[in-house]
Design an enzyme around this catalytic site. Sequence first.
Site, short mmCIF file in Angstrom:
data_model
loop_
_atom_site.label_atom_id
_atom_site.label_comp_id
_atom_site.label_asym_id
_atom_site.label_seq_id
_atom_site.Cartn_x
_atom_site.Cartn_y
_atom_site.Cartn_z
N GLU A 1 0.81 -1.22 0.00
CA GLU A 1 0.00 0.00 0.00
C GLU A 1 0.84 1.27 0.00
O GLU A 1 0.35 2.36 0.28
CB GLU A 1 -0.94 -0.01 1.22
CG GLU A 1 -1.89 -1.19 1.24
CD GLU A 1 -3.13 -0.99 0.39
OE1 GLU A 1 -3.71 0.11 0.42
OE2 GLU A 1 -3.53 -1.94 -0.32
N HIS B 1 -4.44 1.88 7.41
CA HIS B 1 -3.02 2.11 7.13
C HIS B 1 -2.34 2.65 8.37
O HIS B 1 -2.98 3.26 9.23
CB HIS B 1 -2.83 3.13 5.99
CG HIS B 1 -3.29 2.67 4.65
ND1 HIS B 1 -4.03 3.45 3.80
CD2 HIS B 1 -3.09 1.49 4.00
CE1 HIS B 1 -4.28 2.79 2.69
NE2 HIS B 1 -3.73 1.61 2.79
N CYS C 1 -2.79 11.55 3.70
CA CYS C 1 -3.14 10.65 2.60
C CYS C 1 -2.92 11.30 1.25
O CYS C 1 -2.65 10.62 0.26
CB CYS C 1 -4.60 10.23 2.72
SG CYS C 1 -4.92 8.87 3.86
#
Length: 446
Positions: free
Chosen positions: A174, A249, A370
């Site tokens: 990721e 995450h 993000c």
Amino acid sequence: MSGYEVNFDGLVGPTHHYAGLSFGNEASTKNKQAPANPKLAAKQGLLKMKALTALGLKQGVLAPQERPHVPTLRQLGFYGDDHQVITQAMQVAPDLLSALSSASSMWTANAATVSPSADSEDGRIHFTVANLNNKFHRSIEHTATSAILAATFKDERYFVHHAALPDVELFGDEGAANHNRLGGAYDQASVQVFVYGQQYLNGNIKPKKYPARQSLEACQAVARLHQLDERKTVFIQQNPAVIDQGVFHNDVIAVSNQQVLFYHQQAFLYSEKVLGEIYQKMAMLGQEFIAIEVPEQRISVANAVSTYLFNSQIVTRTDGRMSIIVPEESRQNQAVWGYLNDMIDMGTPIDEIQIFDLRESMRNGGGPACLRLRVAVNEQEYQAINPHVLMNDQLFDRLNGWIDQFYRDRLVQADLADPMLFIESRTALDELTQILGLGSVYDFQK
């Protein structure tokens, strides 16, 4: 301080909408089917980029991806001209069309993992684009991401680009959302910290409710590709219990900058052991390690997730002190706002809070951190970056005008079949590649 950290923020794409596609991301699923405002989302992100340049920081822009992604729709059996393909998909599988119209590439923290030249054996900056194979709508991003990164960081003397890892669960990757770099100057050696959710080979501790998107095996593969010294590399397992509370995450529960790691008490498994390893490896580099642990009794995991407190950015200003960039939601939560103000008084390097309204992106499941990919560079490497993507007043004004010309102020799932939206989006991206000097990076341009 020598060297720079350049934050590359993703522009929100013209098809930004709320589809609830990200199981495990509670903000994403909660806002499914709500009307979205792509124009406002893009402008909110652009304002954050402009504000960071006003702090004296280096800021870049990464382009959104082509959506809806007609080549994938064709691969899945829809046929005819482009408009017919989209119309069929809306009639037969509207959720599939929604997934292939997602603007999720704006979360550039997931675009790739980046290791600076000071840490790599060959003295170059290494990029490994993330495969994002845990979610279908994101698993198709890495081809265009590779092209955009290659057009941004072109000079092979300084930059190395690696393909995505094999597209299987064992190597689920990721990107930088699960990666931290701890050290002093941006162009000097550091400790690289990889955070994983599950070890697939010889591991059995994993979350029960939500998937662990990052594997240890992927982290280890990226470290090898980037030619990292194991004496300056740490692998940490994320606490499975917080993954099951919506911490999909690591950057939802921890954030770092230079020698500072700001994290929740529940963030890591075997926390004391791994933090001790970081202390030891930082000391070997002659670097101080400042760990700021937020107690559960001050801020619950639920509050951390709902406010995206740890999905903030910590940046070093030109005066050498640090600012923390938080979303408006953090100010609106009494416990979180109280802690942030107490932290400023603790004598840590962080002495300023900057607040941004990122509501449109927050509702799709991500905050300030993000939206950005961090790239640490020295002066020569900075000069080698494609200059057209670097934020300044002229680029800000031009992108604002571009958004005004092409973006809608309301979008719901039913609008995805509108042939004019398809034309608007392609026309916008074609013009954007000229503004940013990217060349032909999209399928429809080739």
